[in-house]
Design a protein around this motif. Structure first.
Motif, PDB file in Angstrom:
ATOM      1  N   ARG A  17      -7.095   0.205  11.527  1.00  0.00           N
ATOM      2  CA  ARG A  17      -5.926   0.914  12.033  1.00  0.00           C
ATOM      3  C   ARG A  17      -4.897   1.174  10.939  1.00  0.00           C
ATOM      4  O   ARG A  17      -4.208   2.188  10.943  1.00  0.00           O
ATOM      5  CB  ARG A  17      -5.294   0.090  13.158  1.00  0.00           C
ATOM      6  CG  ARG A  17      -4.204   0.810  13.894  1.00  0.00           C
ATOM      7  CD  ARG A  17      -3.617  -0.074  14.937  1.00  0.00           C
ATOM      8  NE  ARG A  17      -2.904  -1.165  14.289  1.00  0.00           N
ATOM      9  CZ  ARG A  17      -2.369  -2.172  14.929  1.00  0.00           C
ATOM     10  NH1 ARG A  17      -2.474  -2.273  16.229  1.00  0.00           N
ATOM     11  NH2 ARG A  17      -1.721  -3.111  14.280  1.00  0.00           N
ATOM     12  N   ALA A  18      -4.794   0.262   9.972  1.00  0.00           N
ATOM     13  CA  ALA A  18      -3.801   0.417   8.908  1.00  0.00           C
ATOM     14  C   ALA A  18      -4.146   1.566   7.963  1.00  0.00           C
ATOM     15  O   ALA A  18      -3.267   2.102   7.302  1.00  0.00           O
ATOM     16  CB  ALA A  18      -3.674  -0.876   8.111  1.00  0.00           C
ATOM     17  N   GLY A  19      -5.399   1.975   7.922  1.00  0.00           N
ATOM     18  CA  GLY A  19      -5.810   3.020   6.997  1.00  0.00           C
ATOM     19  C   GLY A  19      -5.755   4.417   7.565  1.00  0.00           C
ATOM     20  O   GLY A  19      -6.322   5.336   6.986  1.00  0.00           O
ATOM     21  N   ARG A  20      -5.119   4.589   8.698  1.00  0.00           N
ATOM     22  CA  ARG A  20      -5.088   5.905   9.349  1.00  0.00           C
ATOM     23  C   ARG A  20      -3.843   6.021  10.227  1.00  0.00           C
ATOM     24  O   ARG A  20      -3.246   5.021  10.586  1.00  0.00           O
ATOM     25  CB  ARG A  20      -6.345   6.128  10.163  1.00  0.00           C
ATOM     26  CG  ARG A  20      -6.569   5.125  11.229  1.00  0.00           C
ATOM     27  CD  ARG A  20      -8.015   5.071  11.669  1.00  0.00           C
ATOM     28  NE  ARG A  20      -8.826   4.481  10.627  1.00  0.00           N
ATOM     29  CZ  ARG A  20      -9.788   5.137   9.971  1.00  0.00           C
ATOM     30  NH1 ARG A  20     -10.083   6.358  10.284  1.00  0.00           N
ATOM     31  NH2 ARG A  20     -10.468   4.555   9.019  1.00  0.00           N
ATOM     32  N   TRP A 117       2.776  10.475   8.455  1.00  0.00           N
ATOM     33  CA  TRP A 117       2.169   9.227   8.005  1.00  0.00           C
ATOM     34  C   TRP A 117       1.846   9.307   6.528  1.00  0.00           C
ATOM     35  O   TRP A 117       1.304  10.292   6.037  1.00  0.00           O
ATOM     36  CB  TRP A 117       0.902   8.973   8.801  1.00  0.00           C
ATOM     37  CG  TRP A 117       0.186   7.729   8.435  1.00  0.00           C
ATOM     38  CD1 TRP A 117       0.568   6.457   8.732  1.00  0.00           C
ATOM     39  CD2 TRP A 117      -1.034   7.627   7.708  1.00  0.00           C
ATOM     40  NE1 TRP A 117      -0.352   5.569   8.249  1.00  0.00           N
ATOM     41  CE2 TRP A 117      -1.344   6.269   7.612  1.00  0.00           C
ATOM     42  CE3 TRP A 117      -1.887   8.557   7.142  1.00  0.00           C
ATOM     43  CZ2 TRP A 117      -2.476   5.820   6.962  1.00  0.00           C
ATOM     44  CZ3 TRP A 117      -3.019   8.107   6.496  1.00  0.00           C
ATOM     45  CH2 TRP A 117      -3.296   6.753   6.416  1.00  0.00           C
ATOM     46  N   LEU A 118       2.198   8.260   5.795  1.00  0.00           N
ATOM     47  CA  LEU A 118       1.916   8.189   4.361  1.00  0.00           C
ATOM     48  C   LEU A 118       0.933   7.061   4.109  1.00  0.00           C
ATOM     49  O   LEU A 118       1.223   5.905   4.409  1.00  0.00           O
ATOM     50  CB  LEU A 118       3.200   7.936   3.566  1.00  0.00           C
ATOM     51  CG  LEU A 118       4.251   9.040   3.664  1.00  0.00           C
ATOM     52  CD1 LEU A 118       5.532   8.614   2.978  1.00  0.00           C
ATOM     53  CD2 LEU A 118       3.723  10.313   3.048  1.00  0.00           C
ATOM     54  N   PRO A 119      -0.237   7.354   3.560  1.00  0.00           N
ATOM     55  CA  PRO A 119      -1.264   6.323   3.434  1.00  0.00           C
ATOM     56  C   PRO A 119      -0.974   5.263   2.385  1.00  0.00           C
ATOM     57  O   PRO A 119      -1.406   4.134   2.523  1.00  0.00           O
ATOM     58  CB  PRO A 119      -2.525   7.113   3.068  1.00  0.00           C
ATOM     59  CG  PRO A 119      -2.025   8.367   2.461  1.00  0.00           C
ATOM     60  CD  PRO A 119      -0.708   8.652   3.119  1.00  0.00           C
ATOM     61  N   ASP A 120      -0.251   5.584   1.331  1.00  0.00           N
ATOM     62  CA  ASP A 120      -0.056   4.645   0.232  1.00  0.00           C
ATOM     63  C   ASP A 120       1.298   3.954   0.269  1.00  0.00           C
ATOM     64  O   ASP A 120       1.680   3.304  -0.689  1.00  0.00           O
ATOM     65  CB  ASP A 120      -0.211   5.372  -1.109  1.00  0.00           C
ATOM     66  CG  ASP A 120      -1.599   5.942  -1.275  1.00  0.00           C
ATOM     67  OD1 ASP A 120      -2.529   5.366  -0.689  1.00  0.00           O
ATOM     68  OD2 ASP A 120      -1.750   6.959  -1.955  1.00  0.00           O
ATOM     69  N   GLN A 121       2.012   4.088   1.352  1.00  0.00           N
ATOM     70  CA  GLN A 121       3.335   3.488   1.450  1.00  0.00           C
ATOM     71  C   GLN A 121       3.211   2.003   1.769  1.00  0.00           C
ATOM     72  O   GLN A 121       2.421   1.595   2.617  1.00  0.00           O
ATOM     73  CB  GLN A 121       4.141   4.181   2.546  1.00  0.00           C
ATOM     74  CG  GLN A 121       5.567   3.742   2.607  1.00  0.00           C
ATOM     75  CD  GLN A 121       6.329   4.520   3.671  1.00  0.00           C
ATOM     76  OE1 GLN A 121       5.736   5.175   4.506  1.00  0.00           O
ATOM     77  NE2 GLN A 121       7.621   4.426   3.628  1.00  0.00           N
ATOM     78  N   GLU A 122       3.997   1.202   1.060  1.00  0.00           N
ATOM     79  CA  GLU A 122       3.983  -0.231   1.329  1.00  0.00           C
ATOM     80  C   GLU A 122       4.693  -0.502   2.648  1.00  0.00           C
ATOM     81  O   GLU A 122       5.592   0.239   3.035  1.00  0.00           O
ATOM     82  CB  GLU A 122       4.697  -0.973   0.200  1.00  0.00           C
ATOM     83  CG  GLU A 122       3.937  -0.935  -1.107  1.00  0.00           C
ATOM     84  CD  GLU A 122       4.589  -1.801  -2.159  1.00  0.00           C
ATOM     85  OE1 GLU A 122       5.331  -2.731  -1.790  1.00  0.00           O
ATOM     86  OE2 GLU A 122       4.349  -1.541  -3.338  1.00  0.00           O
ATOM     87  N   PRO A 123       4.305  -1.568   3.334  1.00  0.00           N
ATOM     88  CA  PRO A 123       4.970  -1.885   4.599  1.00  0.00           C
ATOM     89  C   PRO A 123       6.447  -2.182   4.380  1.00  0.00           C
ATOM     90  O   PRO A 123       6.842  -2.752   3.357  1.00  0.00           O
ATOM     91  CB  PRO A 123       4.248  -3.138   5.092  1.00  0.00           C
ATOM     92  CG  PRO A 123       2.990  -3.212   4.308  1.00  0.00           C
ATOM     93  CD  PRO A 123       3.216  -2.466   3.041  1.00  0.00           C
TER      94      PRO A 123
END
Length: 145
Positions: A17-20, A117-123
């Motif tokens: 889920r975190a990768g999409r 949604w940004l895939p490479d953004q840190e939490p």
């Protein structure tokens, strides 16, 4: 699945889920499904506004498909989310005012979430953790005379 321990499913799903853009794709797919279900409502509930032919079924099906494609092919999320928001807005005219506004709003919000949604953004770090880190940094630095 008796052979697999049950504890391994939750972390695996979280990694997937975190990768999409999970919530965006899910809301877009739910919006399309809701509009498709309102087309099958009883005759007392149905509003006949706009074209009630193939487009009434085609646009919510495309919404549902775009939502699933956002979930399973997140690299093309920008294209699918733009198509999803355009089709969601098109259901206003073709499918009972966008599934009585609920499906329309789910589709638009889901498409916007998928687009942003940004895939490479840190939490994000919560405000509480930032305050704790600031207090710890303040107490760790000795006062200079």
């Amino acid at each position: 699945m008796p052979g697999r321990p049950r504890g391994n499913l939750r972390p695996a799903f979280r990694r997937w889920r975190a990768g999409r853009p999970f919530w965006g794709g899910l809301l877009l797919a739910l919006g399309g499904a809701e509009i498709l279900l309102t087309l099958k409502a009883s005759l007392d509930v149905i509003l006949h506004v706009g074209m009630q032919g193939l487009a009434g079924y085609l646009l919510p099906a495309v919404m549902l498909l775009c939502g699933l494609l956002v979930l399973f092919n997140p690299t093309q999320r920008l294209f699918y989310s733009v198509i999803g928001v355009l089709v969601s807005l098109g259901t206003w005219l073709t499918s009972n005012l966008g599934g009585f506004f609920v499906g329309l709003l789910l589709g638009v919000v889901g498409s916007c979430l998928a687009f942003g949604w940004l895939p490479d953004q840190e939490p994000r770090v919560s405000r509480r953790r930032r305050r704790k880190a600031a207090r710890a940094a303040k107490t760790a630095i000795p006062a200079q005379p």
